[in-house]
Design a protein around this motif. Structure first.
Motif, mmCIF file in Angstrom:
data_model
loop_
_atom_site.group_PDB
_atom_site.id
_atom_site.type_symbol
_atom_site.label_atom_id
_atom_site.label_comp_id
_atom_site.label_asym_id
_atom_site.label_seq_id
_atom_site.Cartn_x
_atom_site.Cartn_y
_atom_site.Cartn_z
ATOM 1 N N ASP A 59 47.079 39.643 43.558
ATOM 2 C CA ASP A 59 47.418 39.819 42.309
ATOM 3 C C ASP A 59 48.811 39.781 41.946
ATOM 4 O O ASP A 59 49.255 40.092 40.747
ATOM 5 C CB ASP A 59 46.766 41.378 42.069
ATOM 6 N N THR A 86 43.655 35.388 35.567
ATOM 7 C CA THR A 86 44.120 36.810 36.073
ATOM 8 C C THR A 86 43.339 37.266 37.270
ATOM 9 O O THR A 86 42.034 37.323 37.195
ATOM 10 C CB THR A 86 43.697 37.692 34.757
ATOM 11 N N VAL A 87 44.124 37.832 38.189
ATOM 12 C CA VAL A 87 43.820 38.353 39.455
ATOM 13 C C VAL A 87 43.736 39.875 39.386
ATOM 14 O O VAL A 87 44.824 40.281 39.025
ATOM 15 C CB VAL A 87 44.434 37.993 40.628
ATOM 16 N N LYS A 88 42.584 40.304 39.557
ATOM 17 C CA LYS A 88 42.449 42.026 39.548
ATOM 18 C C LYS A 88 41.747 42.509 40.951
ATOM 19 O O LYS A 88 41.143 41.782 41.644
ATOM 20 C CB LYS A 88 41.640 42.168 38.485
ATOM 21 N N LYS A 89 42.126 43.546 41.111
ATOM 22 C CA LYS A 89 41.472 44.428 42.397
ATOM 23 C C LYS A 89 40.046 44.696 42.253
ATOM 24 O O LYS A 89 39.668 45.055 41.102
ATOM 25 C CB LYS A 89 42.322 45.575 42.772
ATOM 26 N N PHE A 125 39.783 40.618 45.829
ATOM 27 C CA PHE A 125 39.962 40.443 44.187
ATOM 28 C C PHE A 125 38.824 39.782 43.581
ATOM 29 O O PHE A 125 38.073 39.251 44.299
ATOM 30 C CB PHE A 125 41.331 39.831 44.296
ATOM 31 N N TRP A 147 38.611 37.277 39.668
ATOM 32 C CA TRP A 147 39.456 36.571 38.879
ATOM 33 C C TRP A 147 38.808 36.860 37.319
ATOM 34 O O TRP A 147 37.588 36.734 37.144
ATOM 35 C CB TRP A 147 39.240 35.232 39.070
#
Length: 526
Positions: free
Chosen positions: A13, A82-85, A97, A99
């Motif tokens: 992220d 967009t990279v999210k936990k 993660f 996406w």
């Protein structure tokens, strides 16, 4: 500038721009969230060449932007999502993660004649272990061959469904129900190519006690058809080598045979009644064992049911109607329903047993009980005497029904075995008074009791009259299968298991029911 591709594990992220070559494992239908306002979204499962899977999601208007891209099993370069936990309960691998793909994300197809074999691995649940998750939200993944397709059905709530029969190397055919978009998309594809031995991977399928044990899709499920994997290829080869044996199982309707879908459990799978009380609200189902007795206060030991799907229906026995549940033209038959208590010494649980399983415990069939009810005969003493001679192993389910605005917990028996049918199971039952274990019930095998031991002379005389009248008027009575007991006019054939609150007590049939031999007997006497 040369393009540098990363592996999934290298993307985190804190990165602004990145590129990964991925293969699409699954692309879901378009879903709608339950929030306010509702949000449309589409989920994907992707994998890199190392076999690391990642969950991705597309929201709102961006769904149309990717409509012709990211097709199952093809490969694509993805740049700049967009990279999210990732929430732990939604993880599809050890990757931390997820996406989000949007209209600024670059997606380019990797052009090749045929996509490669999927590099990722799947964990599949064995068919023999599916009972552990029945009626829970604990969804399961499995792989199977689709061997039969049934017709599409319109449900009362406006939904459409289609049933399929699936099988794997365990040779335990099982129903799979596809709902709505799954029926319209994958269902149509599978039905139109049913002779191709299509292999499917079902992801996040719900296990239900409908039809004793069956599979069904949920909105968040996934269905991969003929995935490029060595396991799928091996399963298709196995089916082609064994298709005659599988066809015979389908001909025998093994997919709705309770003894095949829910065979006697191992001793390790049985829990105490006390433990069942503590866990069934969450686990929903369990195998228990114990001595049984008739629950008091019952006035009726049968109900009217569709002969095809066994759902309760408020229509007179003998009618032919189009069933509102299964949508099939079917006859209304009597089906046995008896309330019993199961006691193993740690506790006693009140439950209900149905159909052929109930008839193993009593000297009557459903049709006899129906006839006796119309004559206002009370068989409670005879039923109690017969039932208390038995101990059973049973698969019990918990469900809730609404009663006067309150949720009321209830228990039904999905499948039951008598001690004689489950001799491999040690049934040591603890007495409540001494906390001592009663020796294995199989050490003393109960002998079948003859019908004369149960009835008073007057009751026996009436039953004999019923049996004679039924035999003479067999063409007028509702058609049933061949009798299996001395006093049987007929028996409701084994069929689909009851699913939830269909055990609601239906309206009693009039004692002047058309075709009743008791009614004809009274008319003749008059």
């Amino acid at each position: 500038m040369a393009r540098r591709c990363l592996s999934v594990h290298e993307v985190h992220d804190k990165m602004r721009r990145w590129t990964v070559l991925v293969q699409v494992v699954e692309k879901s239908h378009v879903l709608t969230s339950n929030g306010s306002p509702p949000i449309r979204f589409q989920r994907l499962v992707l994998t890199d060449s190392e076999g690391t899977m990642v969950s991705a999601v597309i929201y709102g208007n961006d769904i149309r932007y990717f409509a012709n891209l990211l097709q199952p099993f093809k490969r694509y370069y993805i740049t700049g999502g967009t990279v999210k936990k990732q929430d732990a309960k939604y993880k599809v691998s050890d990757y931390q993660f997820s996406w989000v793909l949007h209209n600024k994300t670059l997606v380019e197809e990797y052009v090749e004649p045929n996509p490669p074999m999927l590099p990722c691995t799947f964990e599949f649940t064995k068919f023999e272990d599916l009972f552990r998750f029945a009626d829970t939200e604990n969804v399961q993944n499995l792989q199977a061959v689709v061997v039969t397709a049934f017709a599409t059905k319109e449900q009362n709530n406006g939904c459409t469904t289609r049933d399929f029969i699936v099988v794997n190397k365990e040779k335990k055919p099982m129903l799979l129900t596809l709902w709505n978009e799954f029926e319209q998309n994958q269902g149509t594809q599978l039905a139109n190519s049913i002779g191709n031995a299509n292999v499917i991977i079902g992801m996040k399928l719900k296990i239900t006690t409908f039809n004793y044990l069956s599979l069904t899709t949920k909105p968040g499920s996934g269905l991969l058809i003929n995935p490029p994997s060595s396991e799928a290829n091996a399963l298709k080869e196995w089916y082609n080598a064994n298709k005659e044996e599988i066809a015979e199982l389908i001909q025998q309707m093994a997919y709705k045979d309770s003894s095949k879908l829910l065979p006697p459990p191992s001793a390790d799978d049985i829990i105490s009644v006390a433990n069942a009380f503590n866990t069934l609200k969450d686990m929903k189902t369990a195998w228990i064992t114990g001595k049984i007795s008739l629950s008091p206060g019952q006035q009726k030991f049968w109900f009217e049911a569709c002969e095809n799907c066994q759902k309760a229906i408020n229509v007179d026995v003998g009618w032919v109607m189009r069933c509102p549940s299964c949508k099939e033209e079917s006859k209304v038959v009597a089906r046995t329903r008896v309330g019993i208590a199961v006691d193993d010494g740690t506790g006693s649980i009140n439950t209900v047993i149905f159909g052929p399983d109930a008839e193993k415990l009593i000297p009557f069939t459903a049709l006899q009980l129906w006839e006796a009810h119309t004559e206002e005969l009370n068989f409670s003493a005879e039923l109690s005497s017969a039932i208390r001679k038995h101990a059973i192993v049973c698969f019990i389910r918990y469900y809730e029904s609404d009663y006067q605005g309150q949720k009321e917990g209830k228990y039904n028996i999905v499948k039951a075995y008598t001690t004689e049918e489950s001799v491999h199971i040690p049934m040591a039952i603890t007495t409540a008074e001494t906390n001592e274990k009663i020796p294995d019930i199989h050490a003393t095998v109960l002998q079948p009791t003859t019908k004369n031991e149960f009835f008073s002379p007057s009751t026996k005389k009436v039953l004999d009259t019923i049996a004679e009248s039924s035999a003479a008027a067999n063409e007028v009575l509702p058609t049933v299968t061949t009798a299996k007991r001395a006093l049987v006019f007929g028996t409701v054939p084994p069929g689909f298991g009851l699913n939830s609150a269909e055990a609601n007590t239906p309206t009693s049939l009039s004692t002047n029911a058309p075709g009743s031999p008791l009614k004809r007997q009274r008319d003749n006497e008059l």
